[in-house]
Write a protein that holds these residues in place. Structure first.
Motif, PDB file in Angstrom:
ATOM      1  N   GLN A  78       0.705  -1.267  -0.035  1.00 49.21           N
ATOM      2  CA  GLN A  78       0.159  -0.013  -0.131  1.00 49.21           C
ATOM      3  C   GLN A  78       0.916   1.189  -0.005  1.00 49.21           C
ATOM      4  O   GLN A  78       0.246   2.423  -0.340  1.00 49.21           O
ATOM      5  N   ILE A  79       2.067   1.203   0.494  1.00 49.29           N
ATOM      6  CA  ILE A  79       2.922   2.355   0.768  1.00 49.29           C
ATOM      7  C   ILE A  79       3.989   2.593  -0.697  1.00 49.29           C
ATOM      8  O   ILE A  79       4.470   1.648  -1.234  1.00 49.29           O
ATOM      9  N   ASP A  80       3.777   3.967  -1.077  1.00 51.54           N
ATOM     10  CA  ASP A  80       4.493   4.195  -2.151  1.00 51.54           C
ATOM     11  C   ASP A  80       5.952   4.066  -1.981  1.00 51.54           C
ATOM     12  O   ASP A  80       6.437   3.901  -0.870  1.00 51.54           O
ATOM     13  N   ASP A  81       6.579   3.336  -3.266  1.00 58.97           N
ATOM     14  CA  ASP A  81       8.010   2.682  -3.002  1.00 58.97           C
ATOM     15  C   ASP A  81       8.980   3.847  -3.256  1.00 58.97           C
ATOM     16  O   ASP A  81      10.144   3.612  -3.443  1.00 58.97           O
ATOM     17  N   ARG A  82       8.600   5.177  -3.219  1.00 66.47           N
ATOM     18  CA  ARG A  82       9.538   6.412  -3.563  1.00 66.47           C
ATOM     19  C   ARG A  82      10.011   6.891  -2.223  1.00 66.47           C
ATOM     20  O   ARG A  82       8.987   7.246  -1.567  1.00 66.47           O
ATOM     21  N   GLY A  83      11.073   6.948  -1.914  1.00 66.03           N
ATOM     22  CA  GLY A  83      11.717   7.691  -0.696  1.00 66.03           C
ATOM     23  C   GLY A  83      11.370   6.909   0.700  1.00 66.03           C
ATOM     24  O   GLY A  83      10.950   5.659   0.531  1.00 66.03           O
ATOM     25  N   ARG A  84      12.036   7.406   1.805  1.00 67.26           N
ATOM     26  CA  ARG A  84      11.935   6.462   2.967  1.00 67.26           C
ATOM     27  C   ARG A  84      10.351   6.438   3.754  1.00 67.26           C
ATOM     28  O   ARG A  84       9.495   7.494   3.159  1.00 67.26           O
ATOM     29  N   VAL A  85      10.096   5.868   4.455  1.00 67.90           N
ATOM     30  CA  VAL A  85       8.767   5.867   5.412  1.00 67.90           C
ATOM     31  C   VAL A  85       9.307   6.487   6.533  1.00 67.90           C
ATOM     32  O   VAL A  85      10.216   5.679   7.242  1.00 67.90           O
ATOM     33  N   LEU A  86       8.580   7.432   7.271  1.00 69.99           N
ATOM     34  CA  LEU A  86       8.746   7.969   8.345  1.00 69.99           C
ATOM     35  C   LEU A  86       7.365   7.361   9.303  1.00 69.99           C
ATOM     36  O   LEU A  86       6.382   7.755   8.849  1.00 69.99           O
ATOM     37  N   VAL A  87       7.670   6.593  10.419  1.00 64.66           N
ATOM     38  CA  VAL A  87       6.584   6.116  11.093  1.00 64.66           C
ATOM     39  C   VAL A  87       6.859   7.221  12.528  1.00 64.66           C
ATOM     40  O   VAL A  87       7.981   6.984  13.137  1.00 64.66           O
ATOM     41  N   VAL A  88       5.638   7.670  12.731  1.00 68.51           N
ATOM     42  CA  VAL A  88       5.811   8.439  13.969  1.00 68.51           C
ATOM     43  C   VAL A  88       5.053   7.855  15.231  1.00 68.51           C
ATOM     44  O   VAL A  88       3.827   7.806  15.011  1.00 68.51           O
ATOM     45  N   GLY A  89       5.719   7.447  16.216  1.00 68.70           N
ATOM     46  CA  GLY A  89       5.101   6.791  17.044  1.00 68.70           C
ATOM     47  C   GLY A  89       5.651   5.431  17.381  1.00 68.70           C
ATOM     48  O   GLY A  89       5.786   4.823  16.331  1.00 68.70           O
ATOM     49  N   ALA A  90       5.992   4.976  18.685  1.00 69.25           N
ATOM     50  CA  ALA A  90       6.910   3.746  18.902  1.00 69.25           C
ATOM     51  C   ALA A  90       6.342   3.021  19.818  1.00 69.25           C
ATOM     52  O   ALA A  90       6.868   2.130  20.894  1.00 69.25           O
ATOM     53  N   SER A  91       4.678   3.021  19.973  1.00 69.56           N
ATOM     54  CA  SER A  91       4.152   1.976  20.713  1.00 69.56           C
ATOM     55  C   SER A  91       3.784   0.912  20.084  1.00 69.56           C
ATOM     56  O   SER A  91       4.523   0.758  18.847  1.00 69.56           O
ATOM     57  N   ALA A  92       2.904  -0.011  20.413  1.00 68.95           N
ATOM     58  CA  ALA A  92       2.618  -1.237  19.817  1.00 68.95           C
ATOM     59  C   ALA A  92       2.387  -1.110  18.316  1.00 68.95           C
ATOM     60  O   ALA A  92       3.074  -2.019  17.692  1.00 68.95           O
ATOM     61  N   SER A  93       1.566  -0.307  17.847  1.00 64.80           N
ATOM     62  CA  SER A  93       1.221  -0.072  16.574  1.00 64.80           C
ATOM     63  C   SER A  93       2.492   0.454  15.597  1.00 64.80           C
ATOM     64  O   SER A  93       2.947   0.113  14.513  1.00 64.80           O
ATOM     65  N   GLY A  94       3.122   1.600  16.226  1.00 64.85           N
ATOM     66  CA  GLY A  94       4.452   2.035  15.526  1.00 64.85           C
ATOM     67  C   GLY A  94       5.359   0.963  15.306  1.00 64.85           C
ATOM     68  O   GLY A  94       6.001   0.902  14.070  1.00 64.85           O
ATOM     69  N   VAL A  95       5.884   0.542  16.344  1.00 65.82           N
ATOM     70  CA  VAL A  95       6.961  -0.575  15.998  1.00 65.82           C
ATOM     71  C   VAL A  95       6.628  -1.790  15.198  1.00 65.82           C
ATOM     72  O   VAL A  95       7.530  -2.132  14.611  1.00 65.82           O
TER      73      VAL A  95
END
Length: 417
Positions: free
Chosen positions: A159-176
């Protein structure tokens, strides 16, 4: 239409409350905007599993009886379990009905819906705590070319565009978990980390939730905690339910190649500004994890179980490599906001809400007479946000509700079935 109780929401909390009221012979209805377990059907990514092992899955009148007690249910399996629970006692359920307003009247509540209007003596708000995403206001300032998703909208890496990096904001259960999945799928991932809770998936040969259950931590009550509001704001733990029992925390993400940065604080043009305090947050999370594991060790010694469990091998502390405080957003194609959620009660009588729009309550019993709330973190105990805790909360609040109806002379009974 009149009934004694209107339950809003047919998730696990609403169904558990209906089970209790059915057993008590109290006339009621359950109103659901979608289907049973609506959020589990529509707002979960494909690979998601429960964080808790199957043996913990329990609601009033039903427990897990499958052949994999130490496994972790998928979202689809959770829906099937909740559907089976529903048919086990056939609640008075109305689906596809949205509640537009629930207002206190002189003799109860008027509940207006997209279908009928109900008059009742009590209302149970069982819509849960994940209604509105906590996305910072500055998200609107991200470059238009950057794809933005909230965690509930994420489904799979493709589902995620393959151009550039992905930034995940938040490091609780869902984020990690999302960061782990995307990095394993070959994406380059950066995760912005705020306050978090680190736990091992297993310790001394047992799942960590087995230990939390044994030492009594999950049963800690809301009225025994010094700083309840802080306890209710705690992030969800960094664990993942998986067949291989792997760890998902900051060290494991770093080992995969995920870049760690501090909490995302603001934007300056096309530059994301991150906190420089990640080291302190990591040290604090490691310290709290060590204290919990020490508490488990003490319990093992006190119960003479050392010979029956594994050795006390502590996880290594989190070691941070270079942590930048600025990110060039031109390098990123996608931002996924895993920054948590807040409940919304815009359909409830505003007199029941505090200045932040939250139900004013004590352990689920609202200050507005006849109103109850279910499905919020640490509502009555630490396990309140788990399936096993929702059922316990529903039983206690259901008993309170039945006693309230009796006290005001408003009990309207049906035949328990």
């Amino acid at each position: 239409m009149h009934t004694s109780v209107v339950i809003v929401g047919a998730g696990p909390g609403g169904l558990a409350m209906s089970h209790h009221l059915t057993g008590a012979g109290v006339d009621h209805v359950v109103l659901e905007r979608g289907e049973v377990a609506h959020s589990w059907r529509t707002e979960r990514w494909d690979s998601l599993r429960l964080l808790t092992p199957n043996w913990m899955t329990a609601l009033p009148g039903a427990r897990y009886e499958g052949d994999d007690p130490d496994g972790y249910m998928t979202a689809r399996e959770t829906v099937k379990a909740l559907e089976a629970y529903r048919f086990s006692f056939d609640p008075p359920l109305y689906t596809g009905i949205e509640v537009e307003a629930a207002c206190r009247t002189s003799d109860g509540f008027e509940v207006r819906t997209t279908g009928e209007t109900w008059h009742c003596d009590a209302v149970v708000a069982a819509t849960g705590g994940s209604s509105e995403p906590r996305v910072p206001a500055f998200a609107s300032g991200l470059p238009q070319a950057v794809q933005q998703l909230i965690s509930l909208s994420y489904r799979r890496p493709a589902q995620i565009d393959d151009r550039g990096r992905v930034l995940v904001v938040g490091a609780s259960a869902s984020g990690v978990q999302i960061a782990d999945e995307l990095q394993r799928a070959g994406r380059d991932v950066t995760i912005a980390v705020g306050e978090h809770i680190r736990l091992p998936r297993s310790y001394r040969g047992c799942d960590i939730y087995r230990w939390l259950d044994r030492i009594g931590q999950l049963e800690e009550r809301w009225n025994d905690v010094e700083d309840l509001q802080r306890a209710r704001r705690h992030a969800s733990v960094q664990v993942v339910g998986s067949d291989d029992g792997r760890e998902v925390d900051l060290p494991s993400l770093q080992a995969l190649g995920v870049q760690l940065v501090g909490r995302l604080m603001a934007l300056s043009g096309t530059t994301a500004l991150c906190s420089g305090g990640l080291g302190s947050l990591v040290a604090n999370a490691d310290l709290k994890e060590f204290r919990l594991l020490h508490r488990i060790d003490e319990w093992v010694d006190d119960h003479d179980m050392a010979a029956l469990v594994g050795p006390a091998v502590k996880p290594d502390p989190t070691f941070l490599t270079q942590v930048p405080t600025e990110l060039d957003l031109a390098r990123f194609g996608t931002v996924i906001w895993a920054t948590g959620f807040r409940p919304t009660y815009d359909w409830l009588d505003p007199r029941a809400l505090d200045r932040r729009g939250r139900v004013d309550h004590d352990g689920g019993v609202a200050t507005m007479q006849g109103l109850y709330v279910l499905g919020l973190p640490f509502l009555r105990r630490r396990r309140s946000n788990l399936l096993a805790g929702l059922g316990l909360d529903a039983s206690e609040l259901g008993q309170h509700l039945v006693e309230y109806l009796g006290a005001v002379g408003r009990v309207c009974t049906s035949t328990p079935g």
